[in-house]
Design a protein around this motif. Structure first.
Motif, PDB file in Angstrom:
ATOM      1  N   ILE A 106     -12.986   6.990  -5.648  1.00 47.16           N
ATOM      2  CA  ILE A 106     -12.473   8.015  -6.556  1.00 47.16           C
ATOM      3  C   ILE A 106     -10.974   7.889  -6.743  1.00 47.16           C
ATOM      4  O   ILE A 106     -10.446   8.117  -7.836  1.00 47.16           O
ATOM      5  CB  ILE A 106     -12.853   9.421  -6.046  1.00 47.16           C
ATOM      6  CG1 ILE A 106     -12.399  10.487  -7.052  1.00 47.16           C
ATOM      7  CG2 ILE A 106     -12.259   9.680  -4.671  1.00 47.16           C
ATOM      8  CD1 ILE A 106     -12.855  11.882  -6.676  1.00 47.16           C
ATOM      9  N   PHE A 107     -10.259   7.494  -5.712  1.00 51.68           N
ATOM     10  CA  PHE A 107      -8.803   7.349  -5.811  1.00 51.68           C
ATOM     11  C   PHE A 107      -8.435   6.266  -6.827  1.00 51.68           C
ATOM     12  O   PHE A 107      -7.601   6.476  -7.708  1.00 51.68           O
ATOM     13  CB  PHE A 107      -8.225   7.015  -4.433  1.00 51.68           C
ATOM     14  CG  PHE A 107      -6.726   6.993  -4.373  1.00 51.68           C
ATOM     15  CD1 PHE A 107      -6.009   8.114  -4.020  1.00 51.68           C
ATOM     16  CD2 PHE A 107      -6.024   5.834  -4.691  1.00 51.68           C
ATOM     17  CE1 PHE A 107      -4.625   8.101  -3.966  1.00 51.68           C
ATOM     18  CE2 PHE A 107      -4.641   5.795  -4.646  1.00 51.68           C
ATOM     19  CZ  PHE A 107      -3.943   6.936  -4.285  1.00 51.68           C
ATOM     20  N   VAL A 122       1.250   3.984  -6.562  1.00 50.55           N
ATOM     21  CA  VAL A 122       0.681   4.610  -5.357  1.00 50.55           C
ATOM     22  C   VAL A 122       1.808   4.882  -4.373  1.00 50.55           C
ATOM     23  O   VAL A 122       2.683   4.032  -4.151  1.00 50.55           O
ATOM     24  CB  VAL A 122      -0.383   3.702  -4.725  1.00 50.55           C
ATOM     25  CG1 VAL A 122      -0.931   4.334  -3.440  1.00 50.55           C
ATOM     26  CG2 VAL A 122      -1.523   3.450  -5.708  1.00 50.55           C
ATOM     27  N   ILE A 123       1.787   6.073  -3.781  1.00 49.72           N
ATOM     28  CA  ILE A 123       2.790   6.488  -2.805  1.00 49.72           C
ATOM     29  C   ILE A 123       2.126   6.567  -1.440  1.00 49.72           C
ATOM     30  O   ILE A 123       1.114   7.259  -1.275  1.00 49.72           O
ATOM     31  CB  ILE A 123       3.406   7.848  -3.189  1.00 49.72           C
ATOM     32  CG1 ILE A 123       4.077   7.758  -4.566  1.00 49.72           C
ATOM     33  CG2 ILE A 123       4.412   8.290  -2.146  1.00 49.72           C
ATOM     34  CD1 ILE A 123       4.598   9.079  -5.060  1.00 49.72           C
ATOM     35  N   ASN A 124       2.693   5.880  -0.461  1.00 47.88           N
ATOM     36  CA  ASN A 124       2.130   5.845   0.882  1.00 47.88           C
ATOM     37  C   ASN A 124       2.967   6.603   1.914  1.00 47.88           C
ATOM     38  O   ASN A 124       2.513   6.786   3.040  1.00 47.88           O
ATOM     39  CB  ASN A 124       1.969   4.402   1.362  1.00 47.88           C
ATOM     40  CG  ASN A 124       0.945   3.647   0.544  1.00 47.88           C
ATOM     41  OD1 ASN A 124      -0.141   4.159   0.275  1.00 47.88           O
ATOM     42  ND2 ASN A 124       1.273   2.441   0.123  1.00 47.88           N
ATOM     43  N   ASP A 125       4.165   7.005   1.570  1.00 42.36           N
ATOM     44  CA  ASP A 125       5.025   7.658   2.548  1.00 42.36           C
ATOM     45  C   ASP A 125       5.586   8.947   1.965  1.00 42.36           C
ATOM     46  O   ASP A 125       5.592   9.159   0.750  1.00 42.36           O
ATOM     47  CB  ASP A 125       6.162   6.727   2.981  1.00 42.36           C
ATOM     48  CG  ASP A 125       7.026   6.301   1.807  1.00 42.36           C
ATOM     49  OD1 ASP A 125       8.077   6.937   1.589  1.00 42.36           O
ATOM     50  OD2 ASP A 125       6.635   5.350   1.112  1.00 42.36           O
ATOM     51  N   TRP A 126       6.091   9.777   2.856  1.00 36.47           N
ATOM     52  CA  TRP A 126       6.553  11.103   2.449  1.00 36.47           C
ATOM     53  C   TRP A 126       7.852  11.043   1.652  1.00 36.47           C
ATOM     54  O   TRP A 126       8.046  11.801   0.708  1.00 36.47           O
ATOM     55  CB  TRP A 126       6.736  11.971   3.699  1.00 36.47           C
ATOM     56  CG  TRP A 126       6.923  13.409   3.363  1.00 36.47           C
ATOM     57  CD1 TRP A 126       8.091  14.097   3.345  1.00 36.47           C
ATOM     58  CD2 TRP A 126       5.911  14.316   2.948  1.00 36.47           C
ATOM     59  NE1 TRP A 126       7.872  15.395   2.959  1.00 36.47           N
ATOM     60  CE2 TRP A 126       6.533  15.554   2.709  1.00 36.47           C
ATOM     61  CE3 TRP A 126       4.537  14.209   2.767  1.00 36.47           C
ATOM     62  CZ2 TRP A 126       5.819  16.670   2.296  1.00 36.47           C
ATOM     63  CZ3 TRP A 126       3.822  15.324   2.355  1.00 36.47           C
ATOM     64  CH2 TRP A 126       4.472  16.531   2.120  1.00 36.47           C
ATOM     65  N   LEU A 141      -2.293  14.626  -5.651  1.00 33.96           N
ATOM     66  CA  LEU A 141      -2.773  14.586  -4.271  1.00 33.96           C
ATOM     67  C   LEU A 141      -4.252  14.921  -4.236  1.00 33.96           C
ATOM     68  O   LEU A 141      -4.701  15.868  -4.916  1.00 33.96           O
ATOM     69  CB  LEU A 141      -1.985  15.565  -3.405  1.00 33.96           C
ATOM     70  CG  LEU A 141      -0.480  15.286  -3.252  1.00 33.96           C
ATOM     71  CD1 LEU A 141       0.212  16.507  -2.695  1.00 33.96           C
ATOM     72  CD2 LEU A 141      -0.251  14.090  -2.347  1.00 33.96           C
ATOM     73  N   ILE A 142      -5.035  14.166  -3.458  1.00 33.46           N
ATOM     74  CA  ILE A 142      -6.481  14.366  -3.335  1.00 33.46           C
ATOM     75  C   ILE A 142      -6.792  14.674  -1.884  1.00 33.46           C
ATOM     76  O   ILE A 142      -6.301  14.006  -0.971  1.00 33.46           O
ATOM     77  CB  ILE A 142      -7.254  13.120  -3.809  1.00 33.46           C
ATOM     78  CG1 ILE A 142      -6.824  12.734  -5.224  1.00 33.46           C
ATOM     79  CG2 ILE A 142      -8.763  13.368  -3.767  1.00 33.46           C
ATOM     80  CD1 ILE A 142      -7.413  11.428  -5.698  1.00 33.46           C
ATOM     81  N   VAL A 146      -4.606   9.877   2.482  1.00 31.47           N
ATOM     82  CA  VAL A 146      -3.260   9.846   3.039  1.00 31.47           C
ATOM     83  C   VAL A 146      -2.314   9.060   2.124  1.00 31.47           C
ATOM     84  O   VAL A 146      -1.324   8.489   2.574  1.00 31.47           O
ATOM     85  CB  VAL A 146      -3.263   9.237   4.452  1.00 31.47           C
ATOM     86  CG1 VAL A 146      -3.960  10.156   5.419  1.00 31.47           C
ATOM     87  CG2 VAL A 146      -3.901   7.840   4.445  1.00 31.47           C
ATOM     88  N   LYS A 147      -2.623   9.020   0.851  1.00 30.69           N
ATOM     89  CA  LYS A 147      -1.727   8.447  -0.138  1.00 30.69           C
ATOM     90  C   LYS A 147      -1.884   9.237  -1.430  1.00 30.69           C
ATOM     91  O   LYS A 147      -2.879   9.946  -1.619  1.00 30.69           O
ATOM     92  CB  LYS A 147      -2.001   6.964  -0.363  1.00 30.69           C
ATOM     93  CG  LYS A 147      -3.421   6.619  -0.748  1.00 30.69           C
ATOM     94  CD  LYS A 147      -3.583   5.107  -0.844  1.00 30.69           C
ATOM     95  CE  LYS A 147      -5.017   4.735  -1.195  1.00 30.69           C
ATOM     96  NZ  LYS A 147      -5.197   3.261  -1.310  1.00 30.69           N
ATOM     97  N   ALA A 148      -0.907   9.123  -2.302  1.00 27.75           N
ATOM     98  CA  ALA A 148      -0.883   9.918  -3.527  1.00 27.75           C
ATOM     99  C   ALA A 148      -0.655   9.006  -4.716  1.00 27.75           C
ATOM    100  O   ALA A 148      -0.288   7.828  -4.584  1.00 27.75           O
ATOM    101  CB  ALA A 148       0.205  10.987  -3.446  1.00 27.75           C
ATOM    102  N   ILE A 149      -0.876   9.563  -5.901  1.00 30.53           N
ATOM    103  CA  ILE A 149      -0.671   8.855  -7.164  1.00 30.53           C
ATOM    104  C   ILE A 149       0.503   9.494  -7.878  1.00 30.53           C
ATOM    105  O   ILE A 149       0.585  10.719  -7.985  1.00 30.53           O
ATOM    106  CB  ILE A 149      -1.930   8.910  -8.046  1.00 30.53           C
ATOM    107  CG1 ILE A 149      -3.120   8.332  -7.307  1.00 30.53           C
ATOM    108  CG2 ILE A 149      -1.697   8.146  -9.343  1.00 30.53           C
ATOM    109  CD1 ILE A 149      -4.435   8.519  -8.034  1.00 30.53           C
ATOM    110  N   SER A 150       1.417   8.661  -8.372  1.00 26.65           N
ATOM    111  CA  SER A 150       2.588   9.147  -9.114  1.00 26.65           C
ATOM    112  C   SER A 150       2.535   8.611 -10.538  1.00 26.65           C
ATOM    113  O   SER A 150       2.386   7.401 -10.755  1.00 26.65           O
ATOM    114  CB  SER A 150       3.878   8.691  -8.421  1.00 26.65           C
ATOM    115  OG  SER A 150       5.009   9.035  -9.198  1.00 26.65           O
TER     116      SER A 150
END
Length: 537
Positions: A106-107, A122-126, A141-142, A146-150
């Motif tokens: 899904i990601f 893709v963002i892997n860190d804060w 954010l899903i 532990v990663k997000a989409i920008s």
């Protein structure tokens, strides 16, 4: 419920792989697998700022929790609504739900198919997540990941393209840089449509994270010069960069010099012309002034309009600027030296007139000149800082009233008012503001030496200025090139300007690759008549 359990199996498996992918990152900067924890951390990091918008919802009927985070003042709200929110909630919701049955990621589906924006990463860190939000991007954010989409949705309020206020021309383009680095890059690319125009972005400032970009033409700019510029910028460690002047003080060759060694402009055509000569442009987000390196002394007396007029007109105007430069630099000091020490150099009728004017003046010529120069500088600074509607009127009226009142009160002579007025007007003839400031500073030093040693002091300071100019470097390039060292081929566009068809080569010290601009001489000539072809009367 069956789909939700299947989703939990998928996310747990992906979560384990994500932990392996992000194992190289610092643990304290990694994202949480639970969506609520991530949103709580965002609110804490940004101080519950009201301009940070967090929109939580579920994807269709899948009960997959998702959140969209963006900054309302930095992001384009219309782009967020139409190409992110609508795409996720309406256009792609059922497609995502159906793809979950076939055990698809899904990601990756959201990243590759569900967002209608140009730039997705893709963002892997804060730290990357917070920086994306504060840069105007929209972060997705899903829950369970532990990663997000920008997605790039940068916009917000910004000043439009207007005519430059510091470098005005009569004939030429009227567009100028703005505070948006994206807009500034597009203005340059509009003029140079070449794949060799390279742009290398970076961020400078530990707190501000200011976007900075280096622009140059590959194959024309010197590779060693490009590396030197990047090295100097990478060595900068500072909390914030609010204007390109911050960077100028870090990258210039000589700090303790009244003369600028980095050129700045807010004209896109000027940047394009310098790029074509092999120079490098440094663009900073948040300012309309672009830095150009390397630079020479003679660049500060060249205007873009010199190349839009005929070459003879451009030459005369450029020589007039150099003449005004010498008047602004030596005018008051020559008058002080002649009145104080060298009466024999003044014609007798003029000396008698000047002596009659100074008969009731209680101060020596140096104090008289110092009072008028300081007063003129105060008026000029007040005119700049006051509101634009009344600033010019106050400066003009103040100068006239102050000069006339000082003469009638017997504090200064009429000749001194004329000298200071001509000197002030001549300083405005310099096209660049930072070079005009250098002249204003050196003028006071010359006045002091003129009042102490006369023309001998002026000659000594003049030799010191010339020696200092010849010793300066701008990224390793001699500041007085092409006069010192003397390069005969580059004299066609220094003190005078030759026609375009004769400017066949680029500056040799700046561009050491692909020096030729045109393949052959293109001097225009009238059409030749064939023999025997005469007009019949």
């Amino acid at each position: 419920m069956r789909y939700r359990n299947q989703y939990r199996k998928i996310t747990s498996r992906e979560k384990r792989s994500d932990k392996q992918e992000t194992s190289g990152n610092t643990g304290e900067f990694s994202l949480h697998p639970i969506l609520k924890d991530n949103l709580h951390q965002i609110r804490q990091e940004l101080g519950n700022s009201p301009d940070v918008i967090i929109r939580e919802f579920e994807l269709g009927s899948s009960e997959v929790e998702i959140a969209v985070v963006y900054n309302s003042g930095l992001a384009d709200k219309m782009m967020v609504g139409d190409f992110v929110m609508r795409s996720l909630m309406i256009d792609s919701a059922e497609k995502i739900y159906k793809n979950m049955e076939s055990d698809k990621n899904i990601f990756d589906f959201i990243k590759n198919n569900a967002l209608a924006v140009g730039e997705v990463k893709v963002i892997n860190d804060w730290n990357g997540l917070i920086l994306s939000i504060l840069s105007g991007d929209t972060v997705i954010l899903i829950n369970g990941w532990v990663k997000a989409i920008s997605g790039s949705t940068r916009g917000g309020e910004s000043r439009g393209i207007e005519e430059p206020s510091s470098q005005v021309v009569i004939r030429g383009p009227k567009d100028g840089f703005s505070e948006s680095i994206g807009t500034n890059v597009s203005l340059v690319r509009r003029r140079i449509k070449s794949p060799n125009l390279w742009l290398e972005p970076m961020k400078i400032g530990n707190v501000t994270q200011t976007d900075v970009a280096i622009m140059y033409i590959k194959g024309i700019a010197n590779d060693k010069l490009v590396q030197e510029v990047k090295q100097r910028l990478n060595d900068i460690e500072i909390d914030g960069v609010l204007e390109s002047g911050y960077l100028e003080e870090f990258i210039q060759d000589q700090t303790f010099s009244p003369f600028p060694t980095v050129y700045n402009t807010e004209r896109p055509d000027s940047v394009a012309a310098n790029l074509l000569e092999g120079r490098i442009a440094i663009l900073v987000d948040g300012t309309p002034f672009v830095l150009i390196a390397p630079t020479t002394f003679f660049m500060f007396f060249q205007s873009s309009e010199d190349y839009y007029q005929r070459y003879d007109i451009g030459t005369v105007v450029r020589l007039l600027r150099f003449f005004a430069f010498f008047i602004a630099l030596f005018g008051p000091s020559v008058y002080v030296a002649a009145i104080t020490f060298h009466h024999e150099m003044i014609p007798t009728p003029l000396l008698i007139s000047l002596s009659a004017q100074r008969e009731g003046v209680p101060f020596p010529a140096f104090v008289e000149a110092l009072l008028m120069e300081v007063s003129f500088e105060i008026l000029r600074e007040a005119g700049v800082r006051m509101p634009r509607a009344i600033g010019q009127a106050v400066s003009i009226v103040g100068a006239l009233v102050l000069g006339q009142a000082a003469v009638q009160a017997g504090i200064v002579s009429s000749a001194m008012v004329i000298v200071v007025a001509i000197t002030g007007i001549s300083s405005f003839a310099t096209p660049t503001f930072n070079m005009a400031i250098s002249v204003r500073l050196l003028r006071f030093l010359l006045m002091i030496t003129a009042a102490t040693y006369g023309f001998y002091g002026i000659a000594i300071i003049n030799m010191m200025i010339i020696a200092h100019l010849c010793s300066l470097r701008s990224f390793g390039i001699p500041y007085m090139a092409p006069l010192a060292p003397f390069i005969p081929g580059d004299q066609k566009d220094t003190l005078i300007r030759f026609p375009f068809w004769s400017l066949m080569t680029r500056p040799r010290l700046v561009s050491q690759k692909k020096i030729t601009r045109m393949e052959h001489d293109q001097q225009p000539s009238p059409p030749k008549q064939k023999k025997g072809n005469t007009d019949e009367s």
